[in-house]
Design a protein around this motif. Sequence first.
Motif, PDB file in Angstrom:
ATOM      1  N   GLY A 210       3.621  19.399 -10.752  1.00 50.57           N
ATOM      2  CA  GLY A 210       2.366  18.779 -11.180  1.00 50.57           C
ATOM      3  C   GLY A 210       1.291  19.837 -11.279  1.00 50.57           C
ATOM      4  O   GLY A 210       1.497  20.997 -10.909  1.00 50.57           O
ATOM      5  N   ILE A 211       0.148  19.411 -11.796  1.00 58.58           N
ATOM      6  CA  ILE A 211      -0.963  20.345 -12.004  1.00 58.58           C
ATOM      7  C   ILE A 211      -2.154  19.930 -11.146  1.00 58.58           C
ATOM      8  O   ILE A 211      -2.503  18.751 -11.069  1.00 58.58           O
ATOM      9  N   SER A 212      -2.764  20.926 -10.517  1.00 60.89           N
ATOM     10  CA  SER A 212      -3.995  20.697  -9.741  1.00 60.89           C
ATOM     11  C   SER A 212      -5.072  21.631 -10.260  1.00 60.89           C
ATOM     12  O   SER A 212      -4.778  22.680 -10.828  1.00 60.89           O
TER      13      SER A 212
ATOM     14  N   SER B 280      -5.973  26.599 -13.452  1.00 63.90           N
ATOM     15  CA  SER B 280      -5.194  25.480 -12.925  1.00 63.90           C
ATOM     16  C   SER B 280      -4.041  26.009 -12.076  1.00 63.90           C
ATOM     17  O   SER B 280      -3.751  27.213 -12.099  1.00 63.90           O
TER      18      SER B 280
ATOM     19  N   LEU C  72      -0.021  25.236 -11.026  1.00 64.95           N
ATOM     20  CA  LEU C  72       1.249  24.502 -11.143  1.00 64.95           C
ATOM     21  C   LEU C  72       1.868  24.462  -9.754  1.00 64.95           C
ATOM     22  O   LEU C  72       2.067  25.511  -9.128  1.00 64.95           O
TER      23      LEU C  72
ATOM     24  N   PHE D 286      -2.614  21.325  -2.203  1.00 64.69           N
ATOM     25  CA  PHE D 286      -2.442  21.456  -3.653  1.00 64.69           C
ATOM     26  C   PHE D 286      -1.369  20.490  -4.163  1.00 64.69           C
ATOM     27  O   PHE D 286      -1.506  19.902  -5.236  1.00 64.69           O
TER      28      PHE D 286
ATOM     29  N   GLN E 160      -2.897  17.116  -4.400  1.00 63.41           N
ATOM     30  CA  GLN E 160      -3.822  17.052  -5.545  1.00 63.41           C
ATOM     31  C   GLN E 160      -3.079  17.062  -6.885  1.00 63.41           C
ATOM     32  O   GLN E 160      -3.569  16.546  -7.881  1.00 63.41           O
ATOM     33  N   ALA E 161      -1.879  17.683  -6.900  1.00 60.79           N
ATOM     34  CA  ALA E 161      -1.105  17.765  -8.147  1.00 60.79           C
ATOM     35  C   ALA E 161      -0.207  16.540  -8.339  1.00 60.79           C
ATOM     36  O   ALA E 161       0.613  16.507  -9.261  1.00 60.79           O
TER      37      ALA E 161
ATOM     38  N   ILE F 127       3.565  27.578  -5.511  1.00 56.42           N
ATOM     39  CA  ILE F 127       2.510  27.399  -6.513  1.00 56.42           C
ATOM     40  C   ILE F 127       2.450  28.593  -7.458  1.00 56.42           C
ATOM     41  O   ILE F 127       2.775  29.727  -7.088  1.00 56.42           O
TER      42      ILE F 127
ATOM     43  N   SER G 210      -5.321  17.842 -14.689  1.00 57.67           N
ATOM     44  CA  SER G 210      -4.686  17.577 -13.383  1.00 57.67           C
ATOM     45  C   SER G 210      -3.815  16.334 -13.462  1.00 57.67           C
ATOM     46  O   SER G 210      -4.138  15.378 -14.160  1.00 57.67           O
ATOM     47  N   SER G 211      -2.706  16.339 -12.716  1.00 59.71           N
ATOM     48  CA  SER G 211      -1.791  15.195 -12.703  1.00 59.71           C
ATOM     49  C   SER G 211      -2.393  14.083 -11.846  1.00 59.71           C
ATOM     50  O   SER G 211      -3.143  14.358 -10.906  1.00 59.71           O
TER      51      SER G 211
END
Length: 330
Positions: free
Chosen positions: A41-43, A89, A91, A157, A160-161, A185, A194-195
């Motif tokens: 996911g992305i944060s 960002s 990952l 993270f 958040q992701a 990360i 962000s996811s």
Amino acid sequence: MTLYKRNILGEVFIPDFVYLIMISFDQIQDFVRREGFVAAGISKPIVADIYTNRLGEWLESGYHADMSWMERSPGIRSDLQAHFPWARSVLVVADSYYSETHFSEKSLCFSKYAFGVDYHKIVTEKLQNILNSLIKVDRNMMGKIYVDTGPILEKAFAEQAGLGWIGKNSNFIVNNVGSFCFLGILILNIALESSPVVKNRCGNCTKCLDACPTGAIIKPGAVDSRKCISYLTIEKKGAFSDREAKLLNNWLYGCDICQEVCPWNKKWSSKTREIRYLDRISRLDRSRDEWLKLTAEEFDCLFNNSSLKRLKYERFRRNLMALNPKVFFR
Ligand code: B12
Ligand code: SF4
Ligand code: SF4
């Protein structure tokens, strides 16, 4: 021609619009799947205050024991841009290491995370492959990898992701996969959306708090390392006090109790496809007496490229000598 510029202080300046159009998360997901990660996911590159405040409380309470490195670099822990001005960002990936354990009765306990090759090496290698693939798509891509190798709040993270949630045992539970996963990360210079965050599903459950044999989970989400078998057998330097020695409960390296009892692990865990995490499992099924016969040379050979190598023979022996099943107590 490069698309980023440096100002007179040498800081990197990146116009966001350039990176918005270069690559999508869907494309990144293809690379992630190819490496066998179970979730990604992305944060944004900043962690919310709630996490840094909790870290502050944890440190003030002395729960980090002698891991003084946890006090360092508070700036980067909360805001990656403080150290990497180009960061746009993050990952976040999860790599499963789960396998069922069928050790014999006589055997001492090992954490599942020590059944094979050191995860720092494997997750870093896979993230590097992803970064290389991204650079092939866009040569302006910049990235920085962390796998428990710097002052990063990886679980924050991951939450958040949108990979899952931080459980009351303080482990990160990957949605639909469970907590027997390593995190890593990759900080990127591209601005990705962000996811969506996943809801915490611990509810009223307290199984992990009830099961911890040493009472190390002081309150939901907070572990006092000084009482945690994992800290004592992996991180602690020097000799054990009498009280510490009695806390180990047959665990020679690490501890999985608060994860083994978790209903989400019982429901979701399935064997990892990364066989390197399991490559010496059959050679760990030994009694205390058998381990006592292991020489320093045999230790180096058995635990070559394993996380146990960092423990070194002396502390392995310290752990071994402390295990005496007759004197466990809370
Ligand atoms: C220091 C450390 C330890 C210490 C301290 C553990 C701890 N709970 O903090 C010790 C040596 C004890 C340890 C043990 C283990 N570790 Co460790 N450890 C780390 C490290 C380096 C930093 C963790 C950290 O920041 N701690 C600081 C405190 C404040 O964090 P925290 O207690 O989690 O609190 C955070 C949140 O929980 C939240 N929070 C605080 N209070 C509350 C309250 C509630 C209700 C909630 C929901 C959240 C919440 O805010 C805090 C700040 O982000 C990370 C790698 C990294 N760079 O992130 C690996 C890491 C956490 N460890 C890992 C592993 C595998 C383990 C063990 C399972 C190994 C083992 N089997 O023996 C055990 C698990 C023990 C446990 N129950 O936590 C993995 C965890 C993967 C996952 N799925 O969660 C990590 C992420 C390494 C990695 N890259 O994979 N570890
Ligand atoms: S790892 Fe073991 S000692 Fe540490 S909190 Fe979990 S159950 Fe308790
Ligand atoms: S055992 Fe229960 S409380 Fe603990 S992490 Fe799992 S679901 Fe959450």
